[in-house]
Write a protein that holds these residues in place. Structure first.
Motif, PDB file in Angstrom:
ATOM      1  N   ILE A   8      23.387  17.480  46.906  1.00 39.19           N
ATOM      2  CA  ILE A   8      22.227  17.382  47.827  1.00 39.19           C
ATOM      3  C   ILE A   8      21.828  15.945  47.596  1.00 39.19           C
ATOM      4  N   ALA A   9      21.876  15.389  48.805  1.00 40.86           N
ATOM      5  CA  ALA A   9      21.304  13.951  49.043  1.00 40.86           C
ATOM      6  C   ALA A   9      20.159  13.872  49.938  1.00 40.86           C
ATOM      7  N   THR A  10      19.001  13.653  49.321  1.00 43.00           N
ATOM      8  CA  THR A  10      17.677  13.251  49.941  1.00 43.00           C
ATOM      9  C   THR A  10      17.130  12.070  49.414  1.00 43.00           C
ATOM     10  N   TRP A  11      16.023  11.658  50.320  1.00 46.17           N
ATOM     11  CA  TRP A  11      15.057  10.769  49.683  1.00 46.17           C
ATOM     12  C   TRP A  11      14.162  11.544  48.623  1.00 46.17           C
ATOM     13  N   ASP A  12      13.381  10.709  48.144  1.00 43.85           N
ATOM     14  CA  ASP A  12      12.618  11.140  46.983  1.00 43.85           C
ATOM     15  C   ASP A  12      11.139  11.514  47.590  1.00 43.85           C
ATOM     16  N   TYR A  13      10.974  12.838  47.896  1.00 45.70           N
ATOM     17  CA  TYR A  13       9.652  13.441  48.372  1.00 45.70           C
ATOM     18  C   TYR A  13       9.107  14.373  47.304  1.00 45.70           C
ATOM     19  N   ASP A  14       7.729  14.547  47.498  1.00 41.83           N
ATOM     20  CA  ASP A  14       6.939  15.423  46.671  1.00 41.83           C
ATOM     21  C   ASP A  14       7.698  16.624  47.039  1.00 41.83           C
ATOM     22  N   ARG A  15       8.034  17.091  48.177  1.00 35.84           N
ATOM     23  CA  ARG A  15       8.463  18.461  48.556  1.00 35.84           C
ATOM     24  C   ARG A  15      10.015  18.554  48.066  1.00 35.84           C
ATOM     25  N   THR A  16      10.624  18.014  47.697  1.00 32.84           N
ATOM     26  CA  THR A  16      11.836  17.937  47.073  1.00 32.84           C
ATOM     27  C   THR A  16      11.984  17.673  45.448  1.00 32.84           C
ATOM     28  N   ARG A  17      10.914  17.117  45.012  1.00 31.74           N
ATOM     29  CA  ARG A  17      11.065  16.921  43.569  1.00 31.74           C
ATOM     30  C   ARG A  17      11.157  18.048  42.399  1.00 31.74           C
ATOM     31  N   GLU A  55      20.023  15.180  53.926  1.00 28.13           N
ATOM     32  CA  GLU A  55      19.030  14.912  54.865  1.00 28.13           C
ATOM     33  C   GLU A  55      19.786  14.151  55.946  1.00 28.13           C
ATOM     34  N   ILE A  56      19.228  14.920  57.107  1.00 30.33           N
ATOM     35  CA  ILE A  56      19.912  14.342  58.351  1.00 30.33           C
ATOM     36  C   ILE A  56      18.871  14.042  59.628  1.00 30.33           C
ATOM     37  N   GLY A  57      19.076  12.928  60.007  1.00 24.72           N
ATOM     38  CA  GLY A  57      18.096  12.641  61.139  1.00 24.72           C
ATOM     39  C   GLY A  57      18.438  13.478  62.413  1.00 24.72           C
ATOM     40  N   PHE A  58      17.155  14.145  62.852  1.00 22.47           N
ATOM     41  CA  PHE A  58      17.135  15.214  63.778  1.00 22.47           C
ATOM     42  C   PHE A  58      17.821  14.761  65.296  1.00 22.47           C
ATOM     43  N   SER A  59      17.405  13.521  65.620  1.00 27.35           N
ATOM     44  CA  SER A  59      17.709  13.082  66.958  1.00 27.35           C
ATOM     45  C   SER A  59      19.110  13.099  67.164  1.00 27.35           C
ATOM     46  N   PRO A  60      19.844  12.247  65.911  1.00 26.09           N
ATOM     47  CA  PRO A  60      21.355  12.204  66.110  1.00 26.09           C
ATOM     48  C   PRO A  60      21.921  13.719  65.986  1.00 26.09           C
ATOM     49  N   TYR A  61      21.321  14.345  65.369  1.00 24.72           N
ATOM     50  CA  TYR A  61      22.195  15.894  65.121  1.00 24.72           C
ATOM     51  C   TYR A  61      22.028  16.561  66.361  1.00 24.72           C
ATOM     52  N   LEU A  62      20.817  16.541  67.075  1.00 27.84           N
ATOM     53  CA  LEU A  62      20.926  17.194  68.434  1.00 27.84           C
ATOM     54  C   LEU A  62      21.946  16.451  69.561  1.00 27.84           C
ATOM     55  N   ILE A  63      22.284  15.034  69.338  1.00 21.09           N
ATOM     56  CA  ILE A  63      23.281  14.436  70.027  1.00 21.09           C
ATOM     57  C   ILE A  63      24.365  14.994  69.858  1.00 21.09           C
ATOM     58  N   SER A  64      24.935  15.138  68.609  1.00 26.45           N
ATOM     59  CA  SER A  64      26.313  15.463  68.033  1.00 26.45           C
ATOM     60  C   SER A  64      26.517  16.832  68.305  1.00 26.45           C
ATOM     61  N   ALA A  70      29.209  17.779  65.703  1.00 23.42           N
ATOM     62  CA  ALA A  70      28.235  17.777  64.698  1.00 23.42           C
ATOM     63  C   ALA A  70      28.833  18.077  63.143  1.00 23.42           C
ATOM     64  N   PRO A  71      29.142  17.208  62.109  1.00 26.13           N
ATOM     65  CA  PRO A  71      29.619  17.455  61.091  1.00 26.13           C
ATOM     66  C   PRO A  71      28.733  18.191  60.227  1.00 26.13           C
ATOM     67  N   TYR A  72      27.472  18.372  60.247  1.00 29.54           N
ATOM     68  CA  TYR A  72      26.397  19.049  59.315  1.00 29.54           C
ATOM     69  C   TYR A  72      25.978  20.135  60.445  1.00 29.54           C
ATOM     70  N   VAL A  73      25.657  21.386  59.818  1.00 26.81           N
ATOM     71  CA  VAL A  73      25.014  22.464  60.306  1.00 26.81           C
ATOM     72  C   VAL A  73      23.496  22.382  59.623  1.00 26.81           C
ATOM     73  N   ALA A  74      22.455  22.322  60.584  1.00 26.62           N
ATOM     74  CA  ALA A  74      21.114  22.131  59.931  1.00 26.62           C
ATOM     75  C   ALA A  74      20.430  23.556  59.827  1.00 26.62           C
ATOM     76  N   ILE A  75      19.611  23.410  58.817  1.00 25.93           N
ATOM     77  CA  ILE A  75      18.616  24.743  58.356  1.00 25.93           C
ATOM     78  C   ILE A  75      17.209  24.071  58.712  1.00 25.93           C
ATOM     79  N   PRO A  76      16.435  25.204  59.080  1.00 24.70           N
ATOM     80  CA  PRO A  76      14.950  24.590  59.481  1.00 24.70           C
ATOM     81  C   PRO A  76      14.251  24.219  58.316  1.00 24.70           C
ATOM     82  N   VAL A  77      14.631  23.455  57.447  1.00 20.76           N
ATOM     83  CA  VAL A  77      13.769  22.647  56.328  1.00 20.76           C
ATOM     84  C   VAL A  77      13.507  21.119  56.943  1.00 20.76           C
ATOM     85  N   PHE A  78      12.295  20.943  57.265  1.00 23.87           N
ATOM     86  CA  PHE A  78      11.943  19.423  57.885  1.00 23.87           C
ATOM     87  C   PHE A  78      11.400  18.779  56.874  1.00 23.87           C
ATOM     88  N   LEU A  79      12.204  17.886  56.257  1.00 19.37           N
ATOM     89  CA  LEU A  79      11.917  17.226  54.946  1.00 19.37           C
ATOM     90  C   LEU A  79      10.875  15.877  55.561  1.00 19.37           C
TER      91      LEU A  79
END
Length: 330
Positions: A8-17, A55-64, A70-79
């Motif tokens: 899993i790759a994300t930035w370092d957020y309090d909500r992922t720690r 973690e994926i940018g949501f605007s590029p995701y909608l475009i793809s 789209a190489p990834y499928v989103a889940i409704p977790v909004f980091l």
């Protein structure tokens, strides 16, 4: 059955720690959690598919997604969610006294398709009747030349967009070659106190609270995506990940509300927490597909299509993997 190996790759957020340090586990998985800046995460995920979950940018995701690539499928977790009134920087010598004065101006953007920029352009259209064609757009790296799009743009011939590879947007704003700049990161010319560079909304907090009270929208920037081939092999993974990310966020929310001894290094974090709840309600950063998020997602889908990004308006239910997201309670 052996646990599914999962990076899993994300930035370092309090909500992922709590996921990063092992306090929360993902059912059925052996997790390797990598933390990195979001730009690096997006590059490695979108262009190289390096991570099973990212973690994926949501605007590029909608475009793809609209183009079926789209190489990834989103889940409704909004980091990442953020109001973007604070993300617009202007030259103070160009007669820009409010959003209405951006009409006809030359505006820099790191990526025309990025979520932060898309949201503010939608705000300009809905609140001030300014369409994307009413401004001239200059695309380029914020501090270093050479930034590129995630996906090819879908704009009409003659659309007022140029790309600069020879200099940075911060340098262009400082030199007065552009009138304004929309950027998730603060440009160095602003940080360094350039005499003719300021925010469009100096009191952006008040402007953003007014916007929320009017619309009920808390803009979404990033979600969590599962690489498509991984999800096809393990369709149960979407719900397992959602439950884990929701549990990690619940721990972070509790830390914000703690008053015995502050867990966050800000003296008035309690007052800030209480103020936020007063404006946005107790679940001010919701995951899932509840009514508030659905309104936000539908608005984002409309903006993406109106601005020549997505090739069609995508229904909110189509955006996410199948899973028991709303039924799950942590």
């Amino acid at each position: 059955m052996s646990p599914l190996p999962l990076t899993i790759a994300t930035w370092d957020y309090d909500r992922t720690r709590a996921l990063q340090d092992g306090r929360v586990t993902v059912e059925g998985c052996a997790v390797n959690h990598l933390t990195m800046p979001v730009e690096e995460c997006f590059e490695r995920a979108f262009f190289h598919g390096e991570f099973e979950v990212a973690e994926i940018g949501f605007s590029p995701y909608l475009i793809s997604l609209s183009r079926g690539i789209a190489p990834y499928v989103a889940i409704p977790v909004f980091l990442s969610r953020m109001f973007r009134h604070s993300a617009v920087y202007i030259r103070t010598d160009r007669g820009i006294n409010g959003p209405q004065d951006l009409r006809g101006k030359r505006i820099g953007v790191p990526e025309y398709q990025m979520s932060a920029v898309m949201w503010f352009r939608g705000f300009l259209r809905d609140e001030y009747g300014i369409s994307v064609e009413d401004m001239e757009w200059v695309q380029g790296g914020l501090e270093v030349p050479g930034r590129r799009d995630k996906f090819p743009l879908n704009l009409p011939d003659g659309f007022p967009l140029t790309t600069r590879h020879d200099t940075s947007l911060s340098e262009l704003l400082a030199a007065g070659e552009i009138d304004a700049l929309m950027s998730a990161r603060r440009p160095s010319c602003f940080v360094e106190g350039h005499q003719h560079v300021a925010r469009l909304f100096p009191d952006y907090r008040q402007a953003e609270q007014t916007y929320f009270r009017k619309t009920g929208i808390f803009p979404i920037m990033h979600a969590v995506g599962i690489r498509r081939d991984v999800l096809e092999q393990s369709p149960w993974l979407a719900t397992s990940l959602y439950k884990a990310f929701a549990q990690a966020k619940a721990i972070a929310d509790a830390d914000l509300a703690e008053t015995t001894a502050l867990k966050v290094g800000l003296p008035w974090v309690t007052a800030e927490f209480e103020s936020t709840v007063n404006v946005m309600g107790p679940d001010f950063w919701p995951y899932g597909l509840g009514a508030g998020n659905r309104r936000t997602l539908e608005t984002m889908a409309r903006y993406s299509y109106e601005q020549g990004l997505a090739t069609r308006v995508i229904d909110a239910d189509e955006m996410f993997a199948t899973g028991t997201f709303n039924e799950t309670r942590i």
